[in-house]
Design a protein around this motif. Structure first.
Motif, mmCIF file in Angstrom:
data_model
loop_
_atom_site.group_PDB
_atom_site.id
_atom_site.type_symbol
_atom_site.label_atom_id
_atom_site.label_comp_id
_atom_site.label_asym_id
_atom_site.label_seq_id
_atom_site.Cartn_x
_atom_site.Cartn_y
_atom_site.Cartn_z
ATOM 1 N N ARG A 54 -29.360 -45.658 39.561
ATOM 2 C CA ARG A 54 -30.565 -45.999 40.045
ATOM 3 C C ARG A 54 -31.800 -46.010 39.210
ATOM 4 O O ARG A 54 -33.084 -46.362 39.491
ATOM 5 C CB ARG A 54 -31.228 -45.004 41.088
ATOM 6 C CG ARG A 54 -30.219 -44.850 42.193
ATOM 7 C CD ARG A 54 -30.831 -44.476 43.729
ATOM 8 N NE ARG A 54 -30.075 -44.530 44.813
ATOM 9 C CZ ARG A 54 -30.228 -45.417 45.675
ATOM 10 N NH1 ARG A 54 -31.251 -46.210 45.516
ATOM 11 N NH2 ARG A 54 -29.677 -45.478 46.645
ATOM 12 N N ALA A 55 -31.452 -45.810 37.859
ATOM 13 C CA ALA A 55 -32.689 -45.729 36.657
ATOM 14 C C ALA A 55 -33.431 -46.992 36.704
ATOM 15 O O ALA A 55 -34.579 -46.990 36.157
ATOM 16 C CB ALA A 55 -32.096 -45.412 35.250
ATOM 17 N N ASP A 56 -32.637 -47.907 36.872
ATOM 18 C CA ASP A 56 -33.329 -49.612 36.825
ATOM 19 C C ASP A 56 -34.100 -49.910 38.252
ATOM 20 O O ASP A 56 -35.009 -50.890 37.976
ATOM 21 C CB ASP A 56 -32.467 -50.597 36.579
ATOM 22 C CG ASP A 56 -31.287 -50.751 37.463
ATOM 23 O OD1 ASP A 56 -31.185 -49.759 38.363
ATOM 24 O OD2 ASP A 56 -30.830 -51.810 37.779
ATOM 25 N N SER A 98 -42.551 -43.616 35.851
ATOM 26 C CA SER A 98 -42.994 -45.076 35.577
ATOM 27 C C SER A 98 -43.525 -45.137 34.074
ATOM 28 O O SER A 98 -43.757 -45.880 33.363
ATOM 29 C CB SER A 98 -44.067 -45.257 36.444
ATOM 30 O OG SER A 98 -45.252 -44.516 36.329
ATOM 31 N N GLY A 99 -43.647 -43.823 33.436
ATOM 32 C CA GLY A 99 -44.238 -43.816 31.888
ATOM 33 C C GLY A 99 -42.928 -43.682 31.327
ATOM 34 O O GLY A 99 -43.083 -43.448 29.875
ATOM 35 N N MET A 100 -41.818 -43.256 31.641
ATOM 36 C CA MET A 100 -40.665 -43.050 30.906
ATOM 37 C C MET A 100 -39.931 -44.281 30.605
ATOM 38 O O MET A 100 -39.777 -45.287 31.325
ATOM 39 C CB MET A 100 -39.567 -42.230 31.637
ATOM 40 C CG MET A 100 -40.212 -40.742 32.240
ATOM 41 S SD MET A 100 -39.012 -39.802 33.346
ATOM 42 C CE MET A 100 -37.938 -39.316 32.252
ATOM 43 N N SER A 101 -38.938 -44.122 29.632
ATOM 44 C CA SER A 101 -38.149 -45.586 29.153
ATOM 45 C C SER A 101 -36.958 -45.423 30.077
ATOM 46 O O SER A 101 -36.742 -44.236 30.849
ATOM 47 C CB SER A 101 -37.502 -45.292 27.803
ATOM 48 O OG SER A 101 -36.784 -44.087 27.709
ATOM 49 N N ARG A 102 -36.230 -46.295 30.244
ATOM 50 C CA ARG A 102 -35.104 -46.542 31.012
ATOM 51 C C ARG A 102 -33.845 -45.415 30.780
ATOM 52 O O ARG A 102 -33.338 -44.628 31.698
ATOM 53 C CB ARG A 102 -34.316 -47.753 31.177
ATOM 54 C CG ARG A 102 -33.202 -48.068 31.968
ATOM 55 C CD ARG A 102 -32.639 -49.545 31.991
ATOM 56 N NE ARG A 102 -31.436 -49.569 32.783
ATOM 57 C CZ ARG A 102 -30.942 -50.652 33.071
ATOM 58 N NH1 ARG A 102 -31.771 -51.540 33.142
ATOM 59 N NH2 ARG A 102 -29.851 -50.534 33.768
ATOM 60 N N SER A 103 -33.793 -45.188 29.225
ATOM 61 C CA SER A 103 -33.041 -44.333 28.948
ATOM 62 C C SER A 103 -33.197 -42.968 29.394
ATOM 63 O O SER A 103 -32.448 -41.885 29.721
ATOM 64 C CB SER A 103 -32.879 -44.251 27.269
ATOM 65 O OG SER A 103 -32.130 -43.516 26.971
ATOM 66 N N ASP A 104 -34.555 -42.645 29.209
ATOM 67 C CA ASP A 104 -34.939 -41.175 29.732
ATOM 68 C C ASP A 104 -34.932 -41.017 31.320
ATOM 69 O O ASP A 104 -34.414 -39.956 31.742
ATOM 70 C CB ASP A 104 -36.433 -41.015 29.347
ATOM 71 C CG ASP A 104 -36.689 -40.811 27.927
ATOM 72 O OD1 ASP A 104 -35.793 -40.186 27.203
ATOM 73 O OD2 ASP A 104 -37.902 -41.121 27.471
#
Length: 314
Positions: A267-269, A250-256
């Motif tokens: 499923r990243a989003d 939850s602390g990561m960017s979508r790209s990460d």
């Protein structure tokens, strides 16, 4: 019952699956074929609860492919089931008529209670040594919650939130504001706390179904938080490690998140929103651990089919 070959099309809110199973008279069955496509049918349904043209288009395209695959097998029967997105859609009839017209597939729309019941049958058959717990099936637009003890369910409940609609409602798809996570968590906890079996099922394990929960297990293995298991089914994880993984992603960017080991890029989003139900169910029920099940609604449908065939033979 003579040996039969059946096809099951499971049209979910996030993905569409096809399995072909060979059923035997001893209530055993063997998977012949399996495929999954992320059709995201519930995308952008919004508060007006309408299935949108683009998700409909890509879903029908996949269903046409599935019909071709099924025609390559000699199947005795095809079961086509659909769940929360279609169940709640105001344009349900128009969509189902279009599907029937373009693909020839007639879907049965499961009620929330039916979906929960099939989840229960599937888990009971596949995890007989787990005598008590709470089943959680996290889909794209609903969650099913089933407390059980000694082979019997105490309730079979469906709630209208899941990985896709939570992500859209609370803006959890890309770079995430933790205040939005908190808002979503409070709303989910409030809904779970209203369940009338909360006090009777404290400190029980949670049995996890659904794509987001499978991703949780895979991420845990890849990050060496838990010992690698030969198979996902029956795999156990302490509840505190669920929280640890959630806090990390939850602390990561979508790209990460798109490059995170163990997580499908598609499923990243919806992975943060997809894990919010289990995270908050753990809190409400003070669950000590989670247990992963690869057997759920489709396997429950097969168990129900066996029961029906046996009654015919009596």
């Amino acid at each position: 019952m003579d040996a039969k070959k059946i096809a099951i099309i499971d049209l979910g809110s996030n993905s569409t699956r096809l399995v072909i199973e060979e059923l035997h008279s001893d209530r055993k069955y063997q998977e012949v074929y399996r495929v999954k496509e992320d059709t995201r049918l519930s995308q952008n349904m919004g508060t007006d609860l309408l299935l949108r043209p683009e998700p409909i288009r890509r879903t029908i395209a996949v269903l046409k492919d599935y019909q071709k695959i099924i025609s390559g097998f000699t199947v005795d029967q095809t079961f086509a089931i659909t769940t929360a997105a279609v169940r709640t859609a105001k344009n349900q009839k128009e969509f189902l008529d279009q599907v029937l017209d373009e693909t020839g597939i007639q879907f049965r729309v499961l009620t929330g209670q039916e979906e929960a019941h099939y989840d229960f049958l599937g888990v009971q058959a596949a995890l007989p040594d787990v005598k008590a717990g709470i089943i959680l099936d996290t889909g794209g637009a609903s969650v099913e919650v089933i407390p059980f003890e000694n082979g019997k369910s105490a309730a079979e409940v469906s709630l209208p939130f899941g990985a896709v609609n939570l992500s859209e409602k609370y803006s959890l798809a890309s770079d995430i504001d933790l205040q939005d996570v908190q808002k979503a968590s409070l709303a989910i906890q409030a809904d779970f706390s209203k369940l009338d079996f909360v006090q009777n099922f404290q400190n029980h394990p949670i049995i996890l179904l659904g794509g987001a929960n499978r991703s949780l297990a895979k991420m845990a293995e890849k990050q060496a938080l838990v010992q690698k298991s030969k198979k996902l089914h029956g795999f156990m994880m302490p509840a505190n490690q669920v929280t640890e993984i959630f806090n990390k992603i939850s602390g990561m960017s979508r790209s990460d998140r798109e490059h995170l080991a163990g997580l499908e890029k598609s499923r990243a989003d919806i992975i943060v929103s997809g894990l919010l139900p289990v995270l908050n169910l753990i809190k409400v029920f003070t669950a000590p651990q989670v247990i992963f099940s690869e057997s759920g609604v489709r396997e429950g449908l097969i168990e129900s089919f066996f029961e029906t065939e046996e009654k015919k033979e009596l």
